[in-house]
Scaffold this active site. Structure first.
Site, mmCIF file in Angstrom:
data_model
loop_
_atom_site.group_PDB
_atom_site.id
_atom_site.type_symbol
_atom_site.label_atom_id
_atom_site.label_comp_id
_atom_site.label_asym_id
_atom_site.label_seq_id
_atom_site.Cartn_x
_atom_site.Cartn_y
_atom_site.Cartn_z
ATOM 1 N N THR A 109 0.804 -1.227 0.000
ATOM 2 C CA THR A 109 0.000 0.000 0.000
ATOM 3 C C THR A 109 0.835 1.275 0.000
ATOM 4 O OG1 THR A 109 -0.144 -0.175 2.415
ATOM 5 C CG2 THR A 109 -1.959 -1.122 1.126
ATOM 6 N N ASP A 110 2.149 1.140 0.157
ATOM 7 C CA ASP A 110 3.019 2.324 0.128
ATOM 8 C C ASP A 110 4.218 2.057 -0.779
ATOM 9 O OD1 ASP A 110 3.872 4.902 0.723
ATOM 10 O OD2 ASP A 110 4.967 4.284 2.509
ATOM 11 N N LEU A 111 3.950 1.563 -1.979
ATOM 12 C CA LEU A 111 5.034 1.257 -2.907
ATOM 13 C C LEU A 111 5.572 2.550 -3.506
ATOM 14 C CD1 LEU A 111 6.626 -1.080 -4.162
ATOM 15 C CD2 LEU A 111 5.007 -1.041 -6.074
#
Length: 236
Positions: free
Chosen positions: A166-168
């Site tokens: 979710t935080d690539l």
């Protein structure tokens, strides 16, 4: 072997290959400082301490909230179950990814301490040796198409396992001295069915490249992302 041990209102989940004597002190930076085993640190949302275990160098991270709410409640989270704590969830997700052949840090030990309805948490995971994130590298020089393709391949491997990062962003992708690609920081990431979210991961990553091109003048062009997608699509 993955084992767990309870200490009153605290619990540790650990890999006995790397931790022979689980104890709460493992998650206390002062414990490592007293033994002169702190070998470095990094500052982000709090400080990550790099500590030397007998057989592996680890990153010790305390879970902290970000944003406006994080200024009010810095490091307490609602307790539902031990397996749902952020440290235990990330530990098991890293284990799942490594078993599937994705290049992520080894999970070493996860810790959670319950305080009434809430908990605090820490994680010990492998420190990737001789590696830098893409932001650091791209501030110095550009990357060739082959490396971008390798980045795309690694993301595709993660997606094939069904893990939504979710935080690539380009702070969470590392390249080591052997040009191996690593993906890190799986806090709040989770397994997910379907495919729609995979494009959202890629879109987020592209926004990160564009953001850092403006903010830090990184050596990156739109064609580089196409090379990344070529690697990604080769795994489909």
């Amino acid at each position: 072997m993955i084992e767990q041990q309870q200490f009153g209102q605290s619990r540790i989940c650990y890999d006995s290959e790397w931790v022979s004597s689980p104890e709460l002190a493992l998650f206390d930076p002062q414990y490592w400082q007293a033994q002169n085993k702190v070998v470095g640190s990094a500052t982000g949302r709090g400080t990550t301490w790099f500590v030397q275990l007998p057989k592996i160098t680890a990153a010790l991270r305390h879970y902290r909230r970000g944003g406006l709410f994080g200024k009010l409640v810095k490091d307490h989270y609602w307790f539902r179950s031990w397996s749902a704590t952020r440290s235990f969830a990330e530990f098991h997700l890293l284990k799942q990814l490594r078993e599937a052949g994705v290049n992520v840090p080894r999970p070493i030990a996860a810790y959670a301490m319950r305080k009434g309805l809430f908990y605090q948490a820490d994680l010990l995971s492998e420190r990737i040796a001789n590696a830098q994130d893409l932001v650091t590298i791209l501030q110095k020089h550009s990357l060739n198409a082959e490396l971008y393709q390798k980045i795309g391949v690694e993301i595709a491997k993660m997606h094939r396992v069904g893990v939504n990062h979710t935080d690539l962003n380009i702070h969470n992708i590392l390249i080591d001295a052997q040009e191996t690609i690593w993906i890190i920081d799986f806090d709040k990431c989770y397994p997910q069915a379907g495919d729609g979210w995979k494009q959202e991961n890629l879109d987020r990553l592209k926004r990160s490249f564009n953001k850092e091109r403006v903010k830090r003048s990184i050596h990156w062009h739109d064609k580089d992302f196409q090379a990344l997608l070529t690697g990604y699509e080769s795994q489909q």
